[in-house]
Enzyme design. Structure first.
Site, PDB file in Angstrom:
ATOM      1  N   THR A  71       0.862  -1.187   0.000  1.00  0.00           N
ATOM      2  CA  THR A  71       0.000   0.000   0.000  1.00  0.00           C
ATOM      3  C   THR A  71       0.899   1.238   0.000  1.00  0.00           C
ATOM      4  OG1 THR A  71      -1.774  -1.143   1.085  1.00  0.00           O
ATOM      5  CG2 THR A  71      -1.675   1.219   1.437  1.00  0.00           C
ATOM      6  N   THR A 114       0.266  -8.801  -7.647  1.00  0.00           N
ATOM      7  CA  THR A 114      -1.094  -8.234  -7.686  1.00  0.00           C
ATOM      8  C   THR A 114      -0.995  -6.738  -7.944  1.00  0.00           C
ATOM      9  OG1 THR A 114      -1.799  -9.899  -6.129  1.00  0.00           O
ATOM     10  CG2 THR A 114      -3.242  -7.991  -6.388  1.00  0.00           C
ATOM     11  N   GLU A 144      -1.551 -14.399  -9.491  1.00  0.00           N
ATOM     12  CA  GLU A 144      -1.254 -15.469  -8.538  1.00  0.00           C
ATOM     13  C   GLU A 144      -2.492 -15.743  -7.686  1.00  0.00           C
ATOM     14  OE1 GLU A 144       1.936 -17.073  -8.192  1.00  0.00           O
ATOM     15  OE2 GLU A 144       0.213 -18.175  -7.457  1.00  0.00           O
ATOM     16  N   LYS A 201      -8.124 -10.758 -10.643  1.00  0.00           N
ATOM     17  CA  LYS A 201      -7.371 -11.044  -9.415  1.00  0.00           C
ATOM     18  C   LYS A 201      -7.901 -10.199  -8.242  1.00  0.00           C
ATOM     19  CE  LYS A 201      -4.402 -11.859  -6.324  1.00  0.00           C
ATOM     20  NZ  LYS A 201      -4.097 -13.085  -5.658  1.00  0.00           N
ATOM     21  N   LEU A 202      -8.008  -8.887  -8.470  1.00  0.00           N
ATOM     22  CA  LEU A 202      -8.496  -8.010  -7.402  1.00  0.00           C
ATOM     23  C   LEU A 202      -9.919  -8.395  -7.010  1.00  0.00           C
ATOM     24  CD1 LEU A 202      -7.487  -4.288  -8.121  1.00  0.00           C
ATOM     25  CD2 LEU A 202      -6.542  -5.866  -6.449  1.00  0.00           C
ATOM     26  N   ALA A 203     -10.741  -8.678  -8.031  1.00  0.00           N
ATOM     27  CA  ALA A 203     -12.147  -9.006  -7.768  1.00  0.00           C
ATOM     28  C   ALA A 203     -12.264 -10.322  -6.993  1.00  0.00           C
ATOM     29  CB  ALA A 203     -12.925  -9.085  -9.079  1.00  0.00           C
ATOM     30  N   CYS A 257      -2.992  -9.694   1.751  1.00  0.00           N
ATOM     31  CA  CYS A 257      -3.717  -9.514   0.481  1.00  0.00           C
ATOM     32  C   CYS A 257      -5.098  -8.885   0.610  1.00  0.00           C
ATOM     33  CB  CYS A 257      -3.850 -10.858  -0.217  1.00  0.00           C
ATOM     34  SG  CYS A 257      -2.282 -11.701  -0.354  1.00  0.00           S
TER      35      CYS A 257
HETATM   36  C1  UGA Z   1      -5.699 -15.037  -0.296  1.00  0.00           C
HETATM   37  C2  UGA Z   1      -6.534 -15.777  -1.357  1.00  0.00           C
HETATM   38  O1  UGA Z   1      -7.301 -16.810  -0.727  1.00  0.00           O
HETATM   39  C3  UGA Z   1      -5.630 -16.400  -2.438  1.00  0.00           C
HETATM   40  O2  UGA Z   1      -6.426 -16.982  -3.452  1.00  0.00           O
HETATM   41  C4  UGA Z   1      -4.757 -15.293  -3.042  1.00  0.00           C
HETATM   42  O3  UGA Z   1      -3.865 -15.811  -4.031  1.00  0.00           O
HETATM   43  C5  UGA Z   1      -3.945 -14.646  -1.944  1.00  0.00           C
HETATM   44  O4  UGA Z   1      -4.853 -14.088  -0.956  1.00  0.00           O
HETATM   45  C6  UGA Z   1      -3.110 -13.553  -2.566  1.00  0.00           C
HETATM   46  O5  UGA Z   1      -3.683 -12.595  -3.097  1.00  0.00           O
HETATM   47  O6  UGA Z   1      -1.884 -13.679  -2.582  1.00  0.00           O
HETATM   48  P1  UGA Z   1      -4.300 -15.793   1.857  1.00  0.00           P
HETATM   49  O7  UGA Z   1      -4.314 -14.342   2.212  1.00  0.00           O
HETATM   50  O8  UGA Z   1      -3.002 -16.527   1.873  1.00  0.00           O
HETATM   51  O9  UGA Z   1      -4.891 -16.010   0.363  1.00  0.00           O
HETATM   52  O10 UGA Z   1      -5.240 -16.544   2.888  1.00  0.00           O
HETATM   53  P2  UGA Z   1      -6.771 -16.969   2.946  1.00  0.00           P
HETATM   54  O11 UGA Z   1      -6.833 -18.416   3.193  1.00  0.00           O
HETATM   55  O12 UGA Z   1      -7.540 -16.426   1.827  1.00  0.00           O
HETATM   56  O13 UGA Z   1      -7.251 -16.259   4.294  1.00  0.00           O
HETATM   57  C7  UGA Z   1      -7.290 -14.844   4.425  1.00  0.00           C
HETATM   58  C8  UGA Z   1      -7.855 -14.457   5.777  1.00  0.00           C
HETATM   59  O14 UGA Z   1      -9.261 -14.756   5.828  1.00  0.00           O
HETATM   60  C9  UGA Z   1      -7.229 -15.208   6.961  1.00  0.00           C
HETATM   61  O15 UGA Z   1      -7.058 -14.301   8.022  1.00  0.00           O
HETATM   62  C10 UGA Z   1      -8.270 -16.252   7.322  1.00  0.00           C
HETATM   63  O16 UGA Z   1      -8.206 -16.632   8.670  1.00  0.00           O
HETATM   64  C11 UGA Z   1      -9.556 -15.491   7.013  1.00  0.00           C
HETATM   65  N1  UGA Z   1     -10.700 -16.376   6.732  1.00  0.00           N
HETATM   66  C12 UGA Z   1     -10.697 -17.167   5.627  1.00  0.00           C
HETATM   67  C13 UGA Z   1     -11.797 -16.361   7.590  1.00  0.00           C
HETATM   68  O17 UGA Z   1     -11.820 -15.625   8.588  1.00  0.00           O
HETATM   69  N2  UGA Z   1     -12.880 -17.161   7.303  1.00  0.00           N
HETATM   70  C14 UGA Z   1     -12.893 -17.966   6.207  1.00  0.00           C
HETATM   71  O18 UGA Z   1     -13.924 -18.655   6.006  1.00  0.00           O
HETATM   72  C15 UGA Z   1     -11.782 -17.975   5.357  1.00  0.00           C
END
Ligand code: UGA
Length: 465
Positions: A71, A114, A144, A201-203, A257
């Site tokens: 950011t 991204t 990604e 990707k953003l969406a 992210c």
């Molecule tokens: C996220 C996306 O899921 C990926 O597809 C993407 O590539 C990545 O960002 C990126 O842009 O690089 P990530 O941030 O590694 O991946 O993790 P997530 O599993 O998506 O979880 C993100 C947050 O949401 C975590 O804090 C997780 O605990 C929370 N979360 C997730 C919840 O609170 N509830 C859920 O049901 C799912």
């Protein structure tokens, strides 16, 4: 990719020589389950790590840009209290300039980082302006979609591979598609124009974040009505049009992210004059902040005598289970707020180093003021000064769940680590103060009624106190 494409030579370069040295060692600079074995099997074969950036660019037919796009820190970003933010493209720009200066034969340049919609044009313009005469560049977007903790599996079995490019780059798109086709079925490899790929990707991240905020908003309603959030989520998820993923209630999403990408989307909307659309996405971030605020406020209201001088065992600090990453972790915001209430914290995380936790808690945690003002409940966050000692002298880093829980008045589950699903609650009931509260911010407690029998009062996200 090196594992799946043995005929292709991959060279990873970085301006940070220490990181390159770490990639060459047995202690990799990132923790990702299964990665060390793969790196070990390909390193020196067709996977190389080097600080000689120019030589790698010079020799390459394809260059992937995978630098971070944080950011942008500038006054403009504070207008919306971090809820709209441009991204800093300095890293991308430096890469494009370097490729242009070094390249002596035509190359495919792929944006993997991204980026905001239209960054591909920005890269193309730099390459065209500073490149050597006769050297042609095809710029593609190949966003990604890996998640931390499951990155290997996500790459080996992707839902989709998106390849975006402008008209005239079809041969380059085909070349990249043929690399992925070595392990991904071709119906999962989709091509589209450059801007659509960038925006997809953003969406995607914005829609995933929106689902988490949606279920978290419903969890507040459950707490107020007595409905059970797990049943509500199950009831929704069994509709095949909705599906079950990203409906797990929590103390909010974190990581590098979601917040950044939604804020970037809001900024994009605002810069295009689409204010209503921007406000819509901003609300996803507001609910996320509200969820953290609610968790602490509830604790302060429910625990007899408030939180002053209470010992709170905080289980987990990473932004999610399976990673030691703490960027934007909700745990940091919550721990800081608890310190402001005058609590003593015993923090345990299975992977996050204690030093990293302490450093986080020394930083001011930005809780958008307008979010707090918008919530109908009193804010647990003092705007500037706290009456209590918020220094990290009230923080104790622990090396096990049970060390953290010893003499605790409150157990707060902040990260959904698998280990926490197997906690011996009988042992907890013997070690913790009596009575003790368990604030389950990640729904790891499977049978709250059984804990009640042990004298532990469970207050879970989405359940009435
Ligand atoms: C996220 C996306 O899921 C990926 O597809 C993407 O590539 C990545 O960002 C990126 O842009 O690089 P990530 O941030 O590694 O991946 O993790 P997530 O599993 O998506 O979880 C993100 C947050 O949401 C975590 O804090 C997780 O605990 C929370 N979360 C997730 C919840 O609170 N509830 C859920 O049901 C799912």
């Amino acid at each position: 990719m090196a594992q799946k494409c043995p005929d292709i030579q991959f060279t990873v370069v970085d301006t940070d020589a220490k990181r390159i040295a770490a990639w060459k060692s047995s202690s990799l600079p990132v923790y990702e389950p299964g990665l060390d074995k793969i790196v070990e099997s390909r390193r020196g074969v067709n996977l190389h790590f080097s600080a000689d950036i120019d030589s790698a660019i010079y020799k390459a037919d394809i260059v992937l840009i995978a630098v971070n796009t944080p950011t942008l820190a500038q006054p403009n970003n504070s207008i919306s209290n971090g809820l709209a933010a441009a991204l800093d493209l300095t890293g991308i720009e430096e890469c494009a300039r370097r490729i242009a200066q070094v390249a002596r034969h035509s190359k495919i340049v792929i944006e993997k980082s991204t980026v905001p919609c239209k960054t591909g044009d920005f890269i193309s313009n730099i390459l065209d302006r500073y490149g050597h005469p006769g050297v042609m560049f095809d710029v593609l977007s190949n966003p990604e979609f890996l998640s931390e903790g499951t990155a290997i599996q996500d790459l080996l079995e992707p839902d989709r591979v998106i390849i975006g490019g402008k008209r005239g780059t079809e041969h380059a798109q085909k070349a990249l598609a043929s690399i992925y086709a070595q392990w991904v079925s071709t119906d999962r490899i989709v091509t589209m124009d450059l801007w659509s790929a960038e925006l997809a990707k953003l969406a995607s991240n914005a829609i995933l974040a929106q689902r988490v905020s949606s279920i978290n908003a419903i969890s507040a309603l459950c707490e107020a009505t007595g409905a059970n959030i797990s049943d509500v989520a199950r009831g929704c998820s069994m509709d095949s049009r909705i599906g079950s993923q990203f409906l797990r209630p929590s103390i909010g999403f974190g990581g590098s992210c979601f917040h950044k990408d939604v804020a970037s989307l809001v900024w994009l909307c605002e810069s295009l004059g689409l204010y209503e659309v921007g406000k819509y996405w901003q609300q996803v971030l507001r609910i996320n902040e509200y969820q953290k605020t609610r968790f602490v406020t509830r604790m302060a209201q429910v625990v007899d005598g408030g939180l002053l001088n209470k010992r709170i065992a905080c289980l987990g600090f990473a932004y999610k289970g399976g990673t030691r990453d703490t960027r934007n972790t909700p745990a940091a915001t919550i721990c800081s707020a608890l310190l402001e209430h005058g609590a003593q914290l015993s923090i345990y995380d299975p992977k996050v180093p204690g030093q990293s936790i302490i450093e986080h808690l020394k930083e001011p945690q930005n809780m958008p003021a307008e979010t707090i003002a918008a919530s109908s409940i009193a804010s647990p966050f003092s705007p500037v000064f706290s009456a209590h000692d918020t220094t990290t002298s009230n923080v104790h880093i622990c090396t096990s769940v049970y060390e953290a829980i010893a003499n605790a008045h409150v157990v707060a589950v902040l990260t959904a680590w698998e280990e926490f699903q197997n906690i011996d609650w009988y042992r907890v009931s013997k070690l913790a103060c009596n009575p003790a509260y368990v604030f389950d911010g990640q729904l790891v407690v499977k049978d709250p009624a059984a804990l009640k029998g042990l004298g532990l009062h469970v207050i879970a996200i989405g359940s009435p106190a």
